[in-house]
Each structure stands twice: as structure tokens, then as C-alpha cells.
Design an enzyme around this catalytic site. Sequence first.
Site, PDB file in Angstrom:
ATOM      1  N   ASP A  45       4.680  12.166  -8.072  1.00 58.83           N
ATOM      2  CA  ASP A  45       4.136  11.377  -7.996  1.00 58.83           C
ATOM      3  C   ASP A  45       4.128  10.405  -6.642  1.00 58.83           C
ATOM      4  O   ASP A  45       5.757   9.838  -7.123  1.00 58.83           O
ATOM      5  CB  ASP A  45       3.715  10.907  -8.772  1.00 58.83           C
ATOM      6  CG  ASP A  45       2.475   9.718  -8.599  1.00 58.83           C
ATOM      7  OD1 ASP A  45       1.229   9.992  -8.565  1.00 58.83           O
ATOM      8  OD2 ASP A  45       2.328   8.511  -8.351  1.00 58.83           O
ATOM      9  N   TYR A  50       5.225   2.812  -1.404  1.00 64.69           N
ATOM     10  CA  TYR A  50       7.061   3.294  -2.371  1.00 64.69           C
ATOM     11  C   TYR A  50       8.305   3.588  -1.552  1.00 64.69           C
ATOM     12  O   TYR A  50       9.217   3.139  -1.634  1.00 64.69           O
ATOM     13  CB  TYR A  50       7.142   4.440  -3.083  1.00 64.69           C
ATOM     14  CG  TYR A  50       6.112   4.122  -4.168  1.00 64.69           C
ATOM     15  CD1 TYR A  50       4.873   2.727  -5.156  1.00 64.69           C
ATOM     16  CD2 TYR A  50       5.593   5.083  -5.148  1.00 64.69           C
ATOM     17  CE1 TYR A  50       4.097   3.270  -5.675  1.00 64.69           C
ATOM     18  CE2 TYR A  50       4.308   5.662  -6.395  1.00 64.69           C
ATOM     19  CZ  TYR A  50       3.922   4.407  -5.953  1.00 64.69           C
ATOM     20  OH  TYR A  50       2.765   4.606  -7.745  1.00 64.69           O
ATOM     21  N   LYS A  75      -0.348   8.839  -2.101  1.00 68.46           N
ATOM     22  CA  LYS A  75      -1.613   7.510  -2.057  1.00 68.46           C
ATOM     23  C   LYS A  75      -1.528   6.577  -0.252  1.00 68.46           C
ATOM     24  O   LYS A  75      -0.719   6.294   0.085  1.00 68.46           O
ATOM     25  CB  LYS A  75      -1.487   6.313  -2.426  1.00 68.46           C
ATOM     26  CG  LYS A  75      -0.840   6.639  -4.453  1.00 68.46           C
ATOM     27  CD  LYS A  75      -0.753   6.337  -5.918  1.00 68.46           C
ATOM     28  CE  LYS A  75       0.374   6.780  -6.839  1.00 68.46           C
ATOM     29  NZ  LYS A  75       1.386   6.956  -7.056  1.00 68.46           N
ATOM     30  N   HIS A 108      -4.987   3.822  -3.650  1.00 75.27           N
ATOM     31  CA  HIS A 108      -3.867   3.249  -4.285  1.00 75.27           C
ATOM     32  C   HIS A 108      -4.387   1.987  -4.481  1.00 75.27           C
ATOM     33  O   HIS A 108      -4.625   1.713  -6.102  1.00 75.27           O
ATOM     34  CB  HIS A 108      -3.068   2.873  -3.126  1.00 75.27           C
ATOM     35  CG  HIS A 108      -1.533   2.522  -4.251  1.00 75.27           C
ATOM     36  ND1 HIS A 108       0.403   2.905  -3.989  1.00 75.27           N
ATOM     37  CD2 HIS A 108      -0.791   2.181  -5.593  1.00 75.27           C
ATOM     38  CE1 HIS A 108       1.431   2.417  -4.823  1.00 75.27           C
ATOM     39  NE2 HIS A 108       0.446   2.341  -5.969  1.00 75.27           N
TER      40      HIS A 108
END
Length: 311
Positions: A45, A50, A75, A108
Site C-alpha cells: 500500500d 507518501y 492513492k 485519499h
Amino acid sequence: MASITAQSLNTGAKIPAIGFGTWQDKDSQEGAVAEALKAGYRHIDTARVYGTEPAVGAAIKKSGIPRSELFITTKLWNNSHAPADVEPALDASLKDLGLDYVDLYLMHWPSAFKPGPELMPKVDGKMQTADISYVDTYKAMEKLLKTGKTKAIGISNFSKAELEKLLAETEVVPAAHQMELHPWLQQKEFVKFNQSKGIHITQYSPFGNQNEIYDAGKNMGKLMDDPVLVEIGKKYNKSGAQVALAWGINQGHSVIPKSKTPSRIAQNLQGDFKLDASDLEKIAGIDKKLRFNDASAGFGYKFYADLDGKK
């Protein structure tokens, strides 16, 4: 190799019940993901925000594991909610991942930021938001399914009212809803609602306040040390952390713990085991309705308005 339970999505696809989360520690992710793949994880994931997509892609490439054996989630970030930006955002993620498609593409958050290259567009410390409906964003995501660039679409961090509106105004029922869920935030009614619509739940922060970023709950001990979880663990020769993971898997969810430590990465895979009904009942009794991740103040949006754990 560890045998991992497979849960079902409403698309007919299978999602491994234990995945590997890659939020934070951007620079150490390639090694961590490589370690996870070696240990037996097949569900990874990540997310645009990120900054770990390149690391995930590099680790996948070096692993030599056939793409068909992997389940990869990423996402859509809040700065790409304008419908015209959705497909280019996925293209950018695929490029960084070095992949032709992802298995699951999630929105997200239901909140939109000012469109543009900045991930966190702020002026004088205040987030620059945009008046873009998550319904319109999701409709653009629905179109991605025809391109083959993602096998399934879903959501993350939605409230019940937001999800109801989405279901009423769009065609494709989300394949998954990723949310904060753990024995101290069980959200029983909301879980039932998602399941009644055929929406799979992925639990992030399955260890609750284990993450150092969560100020709340620093002085209350760690979820994984909760006496009830620890006591149940003794019966199965498991840790409190492994029991917390098993709690989610036993409900048909997937869980995405994260770790940089090889021993813990391997130990988390051992959280895939069957709990007795009496143990699930005991865990039901430790729900504190305690939410650790609430970005409302920073994002200029009221999240989780109708859910448990709202301050």
C-alpha cells in the site's frame, strides 16, 4: 512462505488480508518493501503523497516477483481532484511505480486542495482548498476502469453521509474503503454499513497509537500492550500486536501494518490466524472510540463528522 488469507472485493478480485504500509520514512522504504516481499507479503500500500512510489517500484522490480502475484494500491492526492487531473495523476503514479496498472486506486480524502503541482498548497500557513465535489472526482476515477490502468477504485477517510452521497450519485460502488480501524476505534455500525454495500474495508493504523506522529494517546500506553489483547495472545502464543491484526482479518478486512524492522515485518505476517468467537467478544469490549488520525484542522475540512471518535 507464509500463507496469507485472501479477502474478496466486489470486482471478484482477491486482496491479501495482510498488506505492507509505506507511509513515512521515505528513504528507508525500498529496503523495507524488499524485506516485506522477501518475507512473503504480496499486498503493498502506497500513495502519491507518501513520496514512496519510486521506492516501492524499485523494490518490486528487484524482487523478480511476477506482477500477477502482487496487489498494489496507491492513492489520488487532494491537489488532483479536478476531474481533468485524475488520469494524469494516476499516470504519474504508474510511472514512479514502474507499473502498467495498479490493483486498487483510492481517493485519499474527500477534500480537495487547490489544483497544481504543490501537494500542500498553503498561504500564511493556511491550506488552500478548492470547491471540487468528491462526486465529480470519483466520476473521473470511474472512467479509469475502462483504461485498464487500475483494476478497481475506492475511497479512504469518508464519513457515512459522504459515502451515502457518493453511492447515490455515482455508478461504481467502491471496491474498498480504507480507514483508521483498530480495537480502540472499532466503528461497528459504520463497518456494517460498508459491508452491507459490498465495500471491503482496509484498516490503516491497525496498531492505533503506535505511530509517533499521533500526539493523542501518548500517555495512555500502546494499543498493542492492551491487557485484553496481551492476555488473548498468550492463548495462541501470539503478541498483542498480532492479535490486533487478527481481529481485523477475522472480520473480513485487510490490514496494512508498517515497519522498518525485518523481525517485525515477519512477525506481522503471523497476525493472520483464527480467533475464537469468545475472544472477538472480549475485544469488542475494549472499544474506546479513540481516533488518532484527524486532519480536519490542517486540511480546512470537517472529517468524520458523523463517525465514532470525533472530538
